[in-house]
Structures are given as C-alpha cells and as structure tokens.
Design a protein around this motif. Structure first.
Motif, mmCIF file in Angstrom:
data_model
loop_
_atom_site.group_PDB
_atom_site.id
_atom_site.type_symbol
_atom_site.label_atom_id
_atom_site.label_comp_id
_atom_site.label_asym_id
_atom_site.label_seq_id
_atom_site.Cartn_x
_atom_site.Cartn_y
_atom_site.Cartn_z
ATOM 1 N N GLY A 207 -9.451 16.797 53.878
ATOM 2 C CA GLY A 207 -10.547 16.311 54.715
ATOM 3 C C GLY A 207 -10.013 15.624 55.958
ATOM 4 O O GLY A 207 -8.800 15.396 56.095
ATOM 5 N N PRO A 208 -10.891 15.247 56.882
ATOM 6 C CA PRO A 208 -10.452 14.617 58.131
ATOM 7 C C PRO A 208 -9.822 13.247 57.928
ATOM 8 O O PRO A 208 -9.124 12.752 58.822
ATOM 9 N N GLU A 209 -10.029 12.629 56.777
ATOM 10 C CA GLU A 209 -9.472 11.296 56.527
ATOM 11 C C GLU A 209 -8.038 11.326 56.014
ATOM 12 O O GLU A 209 -7.388 10.281 55.930
ATOM 13 N N HIS A 210 -7.529 12.501 55.681
ATOM 14 C CA HIS A 210 -6.187 12.573 55.109
ATOM 15 C C HIS A 210 -5.124 12.574 56.207
ATOM 16 O O HIS A 210 -5.199 13.342 57.166
ATOM 17 N N SER A 211 -4.148 11.707 56.062
ATOM 18 C CA SER A 211 -3.117 11.523 57.086
ATOM 19 C C SER A 211 -2.027 12.579 56.952
ATOM 20 O O SER A 211 -1.861 13.191 55.887
ATOM 21 N N PRO A 212 -1.255 12.802 58.025
ATOM 22 C CA PRO A 212 -0.111 13.713 57.922
ATOM 23 C C PRO A 212 0.845 13.330 56.794
ATOM 24 O O PRO A 212 1.404 14.206 56.127
ATOM 25 N N ALA A 213 1.017 12.026 56.558
ATOM 26 C CA ALA A 213 1.913 11.591 55.481
ATOM 27 C C ALA A 213 1.368 11.995 54.117
ATOM 28 O O ALA A 213 2.119 12.458 53.242
ATOM 29 N N GLN A 214 0.070 11.842 53.910
ATOM 30 C CA GLN A 214 -0.537 12.229 52.640
ATOM 31 C C GLN A 214 -0.432 13.740 52.418
ATOM 32 O O GLN A 214 -0.136 14.200 51.308
ATOM 33 N N ILE A 215 -0.693 14.501 53.462
ATOM 34 C CA ILE A 215 -0.655 15.959 53.331
ATOM 35 C C ILE A 215 0.782 16.428 53.106
ATOM 36 O O ILE A 215 1.035 17.377 52.354
ATOM 37 N N THR A 216 1.729 15.749 53.738
ATOM 38 C CA THR A 216 3.137 16.081 53.531
ATOM 39 C C THR A 216 3.555 15.823 52.083
ATOM 40 O O THR A 216 4.249 16.640 51.464
ATOM 41 N N GLU A 217 3.134 14.696 51.533
ATOM 42 C CA GLU A 217 3.442 14.389 50.133
ATOM 43 C C GLU A 217 2.878 15.469 49.208
ATOM 44 O O GLU A 217 3.554 15.935 48.285
ATOM 45 N N ALA A 218 1.633 15.876 49.462
ATOM 46 C CA ALA A 218 1.020 16.920 48.643
ATOM 47 C C ALA A 218 1.730 18.258 48.822
ATOM 48 O O ALA A 218 1.865 19.042 47.869
ATOM 49 N N THR A 219 2.190 18.522 50.034
ATOM 50 C CA THR A 219 2.921 19.763 50.309
ATOM 51 C C THR A 219 4.220 19.813 49.511
ATOM 52 O O THR A 219 4.553 20.834 48.895
ATOM 53 N N ARG A 220 4.965 18.719 49.523
ATOM 54 C CA ARG A 220 6.218 18.695 48.772
ATOM 55 C C ARG A 220 5.963 18.894 47.276
ATOM 56 O O ARG A 220 6.717 19.593 46.593
ATOM 57 N N ARG A 221 4.894 18.300 46.782
ATOM 58 C CA ARG A 221 4.563 18.459 45.363
ATOM 59 C C ARG A 221 4.267 19.915 45.043
ATOM 60 O O ARG A 221 4.709 20.448 44.017
ATOM 61 N N CYS A 222 3.545 20.586 45.928
ATOM 62 C CA CYS A 222 3.251 22.009 45.719
ATOM 63 C C CYS A 222 4.527 22.843 45.737
ATOM 64 O O CYS A 222 4.731 23.706 44.882
ATOM 65 N N ILE A 223 5.364 22.619 46.726
ATOM 66 C CA ILE A 223 6.605 23.388 46.837
ATOM 67 C C ILE A 223 7.459 23.209 45.583
ATOM 68 O O ILE A 223 8.015 24.172 45.040
ATOM 69 N N ASP A 224 7.532 21.973 45.099
ATOM 70 C CA ASP A 224 8.364 21.677 43.928
ATOM 71 C C ASP A 224 7.810 22.258 42.636
ATOM 72 O O ASP A 224 8.514 22.292 41.617
ATOM 73 N N SER A 225 6.546 22.720 42.656
ATOM 74 C CA SER A 225 5.950 23.323 41.457
ATOM 75 C C SER A 225 6.252 24.815 41.347
ATOM 76 O O SER A 225 5.847 25.460 40.385
ATOM 77 N N HIS A 226 6.925 25.386 42.329
ATOM 78 C CA HIS A 226 7.404 26.779 42.309
ATOM 79 C C HIS A 226 6.279 27.789 42.036
ATOM 80 O O HIS A 226 6.309 28.546 41.074
ATOM 81 N N PRO A 227 5.294 27.832 42.923
ATOM 82 C CA PRO A 227 4.172 28.760 42.737
ATOM 83 C C PRO A 227 4.476 30.166 43.234
ATOM 84 O O PRO A 227 5.409 30.378 44.013
ATOM 85 N N ILE A 228 3.665 31.119 42.799
ATOM 86 C CA ILE A 228 3.703 32.488 43.312
ATOM 87 C C ILE A 228 2.816 32.606 44.546
ATOM 88 O O ILE A 228 3.040 33.435 45.419
ATOM 89 N N SER A 229 1.769 31.787 44.623
ATOM 90 C CA SER A 229 0.958 31.688 45.840
ATOM 91 C C SER A 229 0.581 30.235 46.056
ATOM 92 O O SER A 229 0.462 29.459 45.102
ATOM 93 N N ALA A 230 0.407 29.858 47.318
ATOM 94 C CA ALA A 230 0.062 28.477 47.648
ATOM 95 C C ALA A 230 -0.601 28.465 49.018
ATOM 96 O O ALA A 230 -1.077 29.484 49.509
ATOM 97 N N GLY A 231 -0.619 27.307 49.668
ATOM 98 C CA GLY A 231 -1.232 27.192 50.983
ATOM 99 C C GLY A 231 -1.830 25.814 51.167
ATOM 100 O O GLY A 231 -1.547 24.884 50.402
ATOM 101 N N ALA A 232 -2.652 25.668 52.190
ATOM 102 C CA ALA A 232 -3.320 24.411 52.489
ATOM 103 C C ALA A 232 -4.778 24.720 52.796
ATOM 104 O O ALA A 232 -5.062 25.513 53.694
#
Length: 336
Positions: A207-232
């Motif tokens: 959402g518009p309230e989420h900061s770049p730092a928050q989205i970055t943290e979530a991105t790293r968590r996704c990458i570290d989960s080793h998915p076959i598909s992902a995104g934002a």
C-alpha cells in the motif's frame, strides 16, 4: 539529481548481471519517483532481465477459489476476514463446478492450476478436492494449493494426493494487521520445502503507507524462501475492509516495484508476477493469473461474474499488448 541518476544507473547495471542486488541498492530503487526518468530506466531493465530469465515467454496460471466462508485469521485487507464483516454465511463451490473449471482451464491453455481456500475450509475436504482435480488433469499440469498454514504432515498429505506446490506469503505487516505470526508463515514455507512442495510467493499487499525499507525487508524474505515464482503486488482496496481507506498505489508505481523485485532477485526465479496489468507486464512481469470462484480482492461469489477475476483470454491480451509471447504447454520447474 545528476548524482542520483548516476547512482541508479550503476545499481541497474549491477542488477542486469542477473546476480541480484544488496539490500541497500534495493531500497534506493524502491524509493524512486515512479514517474521519473530513473523509474523508466529501472522498468526497462526489469523487462530485459525477465525476458532473459524466461526466454521471452510469459505464463498464465489459473486459480479456482473454492470458498468464501468468513476466515478467523482476520487479515485487514481481505474480504474473507471475519473482522471486516463483508462476507456472511458458508459459501463453497460445488465439486462438479470445481472439476468443470479445472477441465476448462486446461483446455483453454492454462500453464498451471491452483486451488484457493480460506482457513475455514476443512483440510480433509481440500485434500479430497485436490486429489479429484489431479485425477482429471494431465499428469504434467502443475497443481498448487493456496490455503492456510500447515504442519509438515499436512504438507506431506498434499504431496501424496498430487499437489506439486503451494502459494504462501508473509504479508506486509503480518502479525500486526493479520492474526498470523510471521514465524508461523515461515514455518509452513519451511515444512513445504521439506515435504517436497515447491513455492510461489510475493511481496504483497503493498500500500502507499509502506516504506522502501519495509518493502526491501519483505523482498529479502521472499528471495530467501527460494520460490519458483514471485514478484511485488499492490493492495486492492476492497470496500468495507479495514485498509480500504488507506488507498492504493498507482499501476505505474506497481510497475516500478515489480521491476525492482526482478533486479533484486536476479535471473531466478523465471516468473515475475505482473498482476494482470499491461504496465507491469511491460516492466518485466511475465506471470498473469486467471481467476474464477471466490476472490479475496472482491465481494462477489464468483469473481468471473462482475468481479476482478481475469479470464485466460484477458490475460493473453494483456501480454500481447505488452509484446510478450505466451508459453504453450505446462509450466516447468514445479514438480520435484
């Protein structure tokens, strides 16, 4: 501004190597003005890397929503949440309808099939439905489930009836704006991997309230989960839900975020979810979802009847409009 532009250019060039980015670089890209020259540079790079990752082929995955019974996990953004009070009573798709949709999706050329339920749907019932669908569809068609948190034993049971993977995500503000601890979500992902199930996930709902730092943290968590598909993916403001009043990010902002995710994760995974938008597809989104049945992002009983659900044809048109070629045949990499 020139110095900032040079910094973005350097980050983009590192991203195009396909090896991923450091968190500091990711945060810089998430903070870019979505209508700026730098944003379109990132979006172009996201498209280039996604094209390389998938040999220029996009995919359409098909979802069947099995139920809309109010869910006690109380995710504030979700139309199924008990706390939002926008859905009432027991709502479940009849078995014959599920099988008809599964057959139709395969005939229409879906690359993958997914069954969606809330945590109000009995697990044994889900196992039975997954087994029935697996018997109906081609053995090479990947079958995924999007359901609540599970134990390792339940993951093994899904695997045993022919499910190949799950969609599972740690949502933005998980445990604060949902009734699910982050640790529980991560435990399910770990158990799924251990049981031999592959993973689809996403940084969502943004959402518009989420900061770049928050989205970055979530991105790293996704990458570290080793998915076959992902995104934002952007949050949809469903009327009557607790987060509807906070608004939504624009499609242009969503396109930037999706491109940043591609550069952040690198050449893997092959699929980067586009959210059925020509703008996000143009920025490197090479996965669209067709949807029928219930949908947490709208209020109708069947999302294909006046809701937000796209058809296979709708998704294919989105990709054509964005100069993508749609893969013919079944998605690869899901069957361990």
């Amino acid at each position: 501004m020139e110095a900032f532009g040079r910094r973005v250019h350097e980050i983009v060039e590192r991203g195009l190597l396909g090896e991923g980015l450091a968190d500091g670089d990711i945060e810089v890209l998430y903070g870019i003005d979505p209508a700026s020259r730098e944003s379109f540079s990132v979006q172009g790079a996201g498209r280039e890397l996604s094209m390389r990752a998938s040999d220029g082929k996009a995919e359409i995955h098909a979802q069947i929503g099995l139920n809309g019974t109010p869910c006690p996990r109380n995710c504030w953004f979700c139309s199924f949440a008990v706390c939002n009070g926008v859905r009432k009573g027991i709502l479940e798709m009849p078995r014959k309808d599920v099988l008809e949709y599964a057959k139709a999706y395969q005939e229409q050329g879906a690359n993958l099939l997914l069954l969606l339920t809330t945590e109000s749907y009995g697990f044994d019932k889900l196992l039975d439905m997954c087994g029935a669908v697996r018997e109906l569809i081609d053995p090479a068609m990947p079958l995924l489930a999007n359901t609540g948190d599970m134990t390792y034993e339940q993951c093994l049971q899904l695997k045993a009836v022919g499910v190949n993977g799950i969609y599972h995500a740690v949502r933005m503000q998980e445990g604060i704006e949902t009734g699910i601890p982050v640790e529980r979500r991560l435990a399910t992902i770990a158990d799924a991997h251990e049981a031999g199930l592959t993973l689809s996930t996403c940084v969502e709902p943004i959402g518009p309230e989420h900061s770049p730092a928050q989205i970055t943290e979530a991105t790293r968590r996704c990458i570290d989960s080793h998915p076959i598909s992902a995104g934002a993916g952007k949050r949809i403001g469903v009327p009557g839900t607790k987060l509807a009043g906070r608004g939504m990010i624009s499609e242009l902002h969503a396109a930037l975020y999706l491109a940043v995710y591609r550069l952040a994760t690198g050449i893997e995974p092959r699929l980067n979810c586009s959210g059925n938008s020509a703008l996000t597809a143009a920025a490197g989104g090479n996965l669209n979802w067709a949807e029928v049945g219930t949908n947490p992002r709208d209020l109708v009983e069947r999302t294909e009847n006046g809701g937000k659900g796209a058809s296979i044809a709708d998704s294919a048109k989105t990709f054509r409009d964005s100069e993508w070629e749609v893969l013919e045949g079944f998605s690869q990499g899901w069957m361990l």
